[in-house]
Design an enzyme around this catalytic site. Sequence first.
Site, PDB file in Angstrom:
ATOM      1  N   ARG A  29      11.368 -10.635   5.285  1.00 48.70           N
ATOM      2  CA  ARG A  29      11.849  -9.266   5.421  1.00 48.70           C
ATOM      3  C   ARG A  29      13.058  -9.217   6.346  1.00 48.70           C
ATOM      4  O   ARG A  29      13.125  -9.939   7.342  1.00 48.70           O
ATOM      5  CB  ARG A  29      10.760  -8.352   5.995  1.00 48.70           C
ATOM      6  N   ARG A  47      -3.316 -11.038  11.179  1.00 50.67           N
ATOM      7  CA  ARG A  47      -3.455  -9.757  10.497  1.00 50.67           C
ATOM      8  C   ARG A  47      -4.212  -9.905   9.181  1.00 50.67           C
ATOM      9  O   ARG A  47      -5.061  -9.074   8.844  1.00 50.67           O
ATOM     10  CB  ARG A  47      -2.066  -9.150  10.243  1.00 50.67           C
ATOM     11  N   ARG A 101      13.400  -9.917  10.820  1.00 48.26           N
ATOM     12  CA  ARG A 101      12.665  -9.279  11.908  1.00 48.26           C
ATOM     13  C   ARG A 101      12.002 -10.330  12.794  1.00 48.26           C
ATOM     14  O   ARG A 101      11.254 -11.178  12.313  1.00 48.26           O
ATOM     15  CB  ARG A 101      11.610  -8.326  11.344  1.00 48.26           C
ATOM     16  N   LYS A 161       0.817  -1.219   0.000  1.00 52.26           N
ATOM     17  CA  LYS A 161       0.000   0.000   0.000  1.00 52.26           C
ATOM     18  C   LYS A 161       0.850   1.270   0.000  1.00 52.26           C
ATOM     19  O   LYS A 161       0.590   2.203  -0.757  1.00 52.26           O
ATOM     20  CB  LYS A 161      -0.939  -0.004   1.205  1.00 52.26           C
ATOM     21  N   ARG A 191     -10.992   2.598   7.690  1.00 53.46           N
ATOM     22  CA  ARG A 191     -10.871   1.176   8.016  1.00 53.46           C
ATOM     23  C   ARG A 191     -12.158   0.591   8.587  1.00 53.46           C
ATOM     24  O   ARG A 191     -12.206  -0.601   8.881  1.00 53.46           O
ATOM     25  CB  ARG A 191      -9.728   0.968   9.005  1.00 53.46           C
TER      26      ARG A 191
END
Length: 210
Positions: free
Chosen positions: A123, A166, A155, A13, A84
Site C-alpha cells: 500500500r 492482526r 506506509r 470490508k 467483534r
Amino acid sequence: MVYIITGGPATGKGTRSDILSKALNIPHISTGDILREVALTDEDIKERLAKGELISDDIITKLLEERLSKDDCKNGFVLDGYPRTISQIYLLNEVLKKLGKKVDRVIELVVPDELAFKRILERKKCIQCGRAYGIDFPPVVEDICDDCGGKLEIRTDDTKETLKKRIDTYKKNSKEILEYYRNKGLLKTVDASSHSERIVEEATIDDYNL
C-alpha cells in the site's frame, strides 16, 4: 435488510460494504466512522482513540443504537466493524429487537494470507493529500497521486510483523462469532481475492452470489 460484513485485514470490508449498500440502496454503517465522527466533539473519545485504547461495549452500543435509529436506516443497513465479540452479538440483538429488525445475512470475506500481506505491504499513500493506493487500485501514473499529483510512499506503519499479529488476532477472536452465525444459518463465506477492490458504478449484489 440487515447485513453484517466481517473479515480479516485486507479483505476489503469497507469497499465491499460500500458496493453492497449501493446495490441495496441502504446505508453503510461503520463503527469506526461513528467513533471518529463523535471524536470531533467529544474530547474523552478523542483521547482514547489517540491512545489506541479500547472503547467500552456500552459506549459503542449506545452510539450505534443512536445511528441505527435514524431515518436512513429504516429499510436496513450494511454493518461493518461490529460485532467483534460474542457479548457484542447479544448487545446488537437487543438493539435490533428495539428497532424491529434482525440480522438477515453475515458475509465473511476471506483471502489467502499471502494476498493479504501483498495488499497491505504494498500500500502507498500520497504525502500531500493522504489518498491511499494499492495493488488493486493503483494510480494512473506510477507513484504519483491521481488527485493532487503528490508523491506516493509506502506506509511505514505496515510491517509483516504487525500484519501477522492482526491476522492471528482476527482468526482467534472471530471463531466464536462465525460459529454463532453459522449455527443460525446466516453465515456466507465469500472469496474476496477474486474481485477488484476498486469501487465501480456497475457493481451489483451478484458480486456476492447472494
